[in-house]
Design an enzyme around this catalytic site. Sequence first.
Site, PDB file in Angstrom:
ATOM      1  N   THR A  96       0.915  -1.328   0.147  1.00 20.32           N
ATOM      2  CA  THR A  96      -0.008  -0.087   0.086  1.00 20.32           C
ATOM      3  C   THR A  96       0.933   1.126  -0.143  1.00 20.32           C
ATOM      4  OG1 THR A  96      -1.897  -1.051   1.111  1.00 20.32           O
ATOM      5  CG2 THR A  96      -1.748   1.375   1.081  1.00 20.32           C
ATOM      6  N   LYS A 171      -7.323   1.214  -2.490  1.00 18.70           N
ATOM      7  CA  LYS A 171      -7.043   0.795  -1.064  1.00 18.70           C
ATOM      8  C   LYS A 171      -7.129   2.156  -0.058  1.00 18.70           C
ATOM      9  CE  LYS A 171      -5.237  -1.766   1.969  1.00 18.70           C
ATOM     10  NZ  LYS A 171      -3.870  -2.240   2.180  1.00 18.70           N
ATOM     11  N   LYS A 239       0.935   4.850   8.186  1.00 19.74           N
ATOM     12  CA  LYS A 239       1.380   5.329   6.837  1.00 19.74           C
ATOM     13  C   LYS A 239       0.256   5.244   5.883  1.00 19.74           C
ATOM     14  CE  LYS A 239       2.412   2.121   4.427  1.00 19.74           C
ATOM     15  NZ  LYS A 239       1.966   0.968   3.484  1.00 19.74           N
TER      16      LYS A 239
END
Length: 288
Positions: A96, A171, A239
């Site tokens: 990701t 995502k 993140k």
Amino acid sequence: MKKIGFIGVGIMGKSMVRNLMKAGFEVSIYARTKAKVEDVLQEGALWCNSIGSCAAGKDAVITIVGFPKDVEEVYFAEGNILDSAAAGTYLIDMTTTSPQLAIRIYEKAKKNGQHALDAPVTGGDTGAKNGTLSILAGGEEQDFHACMPLFEAMGKTIVYEGSAGCGQHTKMANQIMIAGALSGVCEAFAYAQKAGLDMDKLYASVKDGAAASFQLSSLGAKILKDDYAPGFFLKHFIKDMKIAAQEAKDRDVNLEVLNTVLEMYETLEDKGMGDLGTQGLMKYYEES
């Protein structure tokens, strides 16, 4: 497609490597610390001493590393994948990461005659073990279909999302949903505890009703057992949320819930809890 290079053999990567081998692929791996992957080497994976050797001579190279800086390193630093893989190789980044970075990889790969896909996954360590990951792919549609045997070895819900970067954007939407759902679970638990409810009865009462969600059924159950082991690291979710927040800011979208949850998680990371699972958000309520 037979020979696969795999870079990033962590919590999820190990299970993905195992499932690829079970499906009959020859899998060569590279990791920063060989000792941490001895188990999958004993099970049949082949060791490579460098990123370049893991990419050279392969039909496809799969990466699932930690942070965007790690993606930058494996694709663009000296001895990188893009310079080492032959023309015609399929390059699949399942980390990701930033949609913009995915587009950069795609554009460089296209110049090299390679086929790049951004294909982040969701489903956590359980999905990786069971081969039931959701795979969200961006890039050329024909490349997506060419890689379907690989995807089917690792996942169940496999969707072509659109052009390069669209897998990462999908995502981001997923992570935004998780931020809201998981914070809702933790807030509800914090309230129920203060109200003196029997937490096991609460869980049994609501887990299959209108409040049902994966975050409740999986992570809520772990919270009740005081299980904060990572299926997905808290620090990695931070993140992801930072990427989503920046992408939203670039598009003038105000994500108040995401930004609030991000601040909560950053508070926990500042207290040294970055290696907990994402369910560690409950610690924020317990300590506040």
